[in-house]
Design a protein around this motif. Structure first.
Motif, PDB file in Angstrom:
ATOM      1  N   TYR A  14       0.874  -1.234   0.045  1.00  0.00           N
ATOM      2  CA  TYR A  14       0.091  -0.002  -0.002  1.00  0.00           C
ATOM      3  C   TYR A  14       0.758   1.230  -0.008  1.00  0.00           C
ATOM      4  O   TYR A  14       0.312   2.428  -0.331  1.00  0.00           O
ATOM      5  CB  TYR A  14      -0.986   0.236   1.250  1.00  0.00           C
ATOM      6  CG  TYR A  14      -2.026  -1.124   1.133  1.00  0.00           C
ATOM      7  CD1 TYR A  14      -2.927  -0.906   0.319  1.00  0.00           C
ATOM      8  CD2 TYR A  14      -1.857  -2.251   1.877  1.00  0.00           C
ATOM      9  CE1 TYR A  14      -3.947  -1.897   0.005  1.00  0.00           C
ATOM     10  CE2 TYR A  14      -2.848  -3.437   1.798  1.00  0.00           C
ATOM     11  CZ  TYR A  14      -3.978  -3.028   0.936  1.00  0.00           C
ATOM     12  OH  TYR A  14      -4.758  -4.212   0.678  1.00  0.00           O
ATOM     13  N   SER A  17       0.327   2.649  -3.498  1.00  0.00           N
ATOM     14  CA  SER A  17      -1.273   2.962  -4.182  1.00  0.00           C
ATOM     15  C   SER A  17      -1.912   3.925  -3.268  1.00  0.00           C
ATOM     16  O   SER A  17      -2.812   4.584  -3.615  1.00  0.00           O
ATOM     17  CB  SER A  17      -1.950   1.470  -3.901  1.00  0.00           C
ATOM     18  OG  SER A  17      -1.741   0.831  -2.859  1.00  0.00           O
ATOM     19  N   LEU A  18      -1.528   4.048  -1.635  1.00  0.00           N
ATOM     20  CA  LEU A  18      -2.000   4.939  -1.056  1.00  0.00           C
ATOM     21  C   LEU A  18      -1.021   6.210  -0.603  1.00  0.00           C
ATOM     22  O   LEU A  18      -1.439   6.868   0.525  1.00  0.00           O
ATOM     23  CB  LEU A  18      -2.603   4.283   0.279  1.00  0.00           C
ATOM     24  CG  LEU A  18      -3.588   3.291   0.201  1.00  0.00           C
ATOM     25  CD1 LEU A  18      -4.021   2.325   1.437  1.00  0.00           C
ATOM     26  CD2 LEU A  18      -4.853   4.121  -0.380  1.00  0.00           C
ATOM     27  N   ASN A  69     -10.003   2.042  -0.569  1.00  0.00           N
ATOM     28  CA  ASN A  69     -10.681   2.353  -1.864  1.00  0.00           C
ATOM     29  C   ASN A  69     -10.421   3.876  -2.121  1.00  0.00           C
ATOM     30  O   ASN A  69     -10.968   4.338  -3.058  1.00  0.00           O
ATOM     31  CB  ASN A  69     -12.163   2.127  -1.702  1.00  0.00           C
ATOM     32  CG  ASN A  69     -12.507   0.863  -1.427  1.00  0.00           C
ATOM     33  OD1 ASN A  69     -12.010  -0.109  -2.204  1.00  0.00           O
ATOM     34  ND2 ASN A  69     -13.494   0.337  -0.604  1.00  0.00           N
ATOM     35  N   SER A  70      -9.372   4.486  -1.561  1.00  0.00           N
ATOM     36  CA  SER A  70      -9.048   5.894  -1.804  1.00  0.00           C
ATOM     37  C   SER A  70      -8.035   6.047  -3.023  1.00  0.00           C
ATOM     38  O   SER A  70      -7.517   4.622  -3.203  1.00  0.00           O
ATOM     39  CB  SER A  70      -8.196   6.536  -0.559  1.00  0.00           C
ATOM     40  OG  SER A  70      -9.106   6.458   0.452  1.00  0.00           O
ATOM     41  N   SER A  71      -7.907   7.140  -3.615  1.00  0.00           N
ATOM     42  CA  SER A  71      -7.017   7.266  -4.757  1.00  0.00           C
ATOM     43  C   SER A  71      -6.076   8.495  -4.208  1.00  0.00           C
ATOM     44  O   SER A  71      -6.523   9.102  -3.295  1.00  0.00           O
ATOM     45  CB  SER A  71      -7.656   7.316  -5.843  1.00  0.00           C
ATOM     46  OG  SER A  71      -8.515   8.643  -5.764  1.00  0.00           O
ATOM     47  N   ASP A  73      -3.545  11.336  -5.589  1.00  0.00           N
ATOM     48  CA  ASP A  73      -3.114  12.466  -6.757  1.00  0.00           C
ATOM     49  C   ASP A  73      -1.797  12.373  -7.197  1.00  0.00           C
ATOM     50  O   ASP A  73      -0.994  13.024  -6.551  1.00  0.00           O
ATOM     51  CB  ASP A  73      -3.674  13.817  -6.637  1.00  0.00           C
ATOM     52  CG  ASP A  73      -3.543  14.865  -7.731  1.00  0.00           C
ATOM     53  OD1 ASP A  73      -3.083  14.452  -8.776  1.00  0.00           O
ATOM     54  OD2 ASP A  73      -3.854  16.109  -7.289  1.00  0.00           O
TER      55      ASP A  73
END
Length: 169
Positions: A14, A17-18, A69-71, A73
């Protein structure tokens, strides 16, 4: 995936991705159909115990569970990468432009990259010898920091380059 490809282990972090650089949190999927399953699980377990930082604190595990489930930027990192890379190139540094991750590898302008890292500390810039990452002759700079940190480091890197050039005269 492990159903379709024999002896597949899936590893996921993670950290990327996070946008959690430095947070060693993720998972391994090791199906019991793996050849030598017992030894592989044993090796992974041993590595996990030996590398104590691998075990994420429970509070971080809870935080990640809420953010799955966050994205992120990635434009923030691209701006930092472009600013750092272009600034260093303009100063005469040789760099490998990254296509991912949060790090830029810069060719040390002196032979001893560790010495160059020490010189950078005097300019209040923290860089790491590339030999720590199997890239001798280079230093690694992180750009997963604030934009102000990037823009603040560039004048210091210019001073460092000027110091190196002066010592070569």
């Amino acid at each position: 995936m492990t159903k379709y490809y024999k002896n597949t282990i899936v590893g996921y972090s993670y950290s990327k991705s996070l946008s959690l650089p430095g947070e060693r949190i993720g998972y391994l999927v090791m199906p019991d159909e793996l050849s030598d399953f017992e030894n592989i699980v044993s090796a992974a377990t041993t590595a996990n115990r030996i590398l104590g930082y691998v075990n994420a604190p429970s509070i971080m595990q809870r935080a990640v569970a809420r953010c799955i489930n966050s994205s992120v930027d990635v434009n923030v990192y691209n701006k930092n990468r472009e600013t750092l890379y272009n600034g260093l190139i303009q100063m005469g540094y040789e760099c490998i432009k990254p296509e991912g991750a949060f790090y830029l590898f810069v060719k040390s302008p002196i032979e001893d990259e560790a010495e160059f890292c020490e010189m950078a500390k005097e300019q209040r810039v923290l860089i790491v010898p590339g030999s720590s990452f199997a890239c001798p002759g280079y230093v690694r700079m992180a750009y997963c920091v604030s934009y102000d940190t990037i823009t603040g480091a560039l004048p210091q890197m210019q001073k460092l380059m000027d110091e190196v050039k002066k010592s070569m005269e």
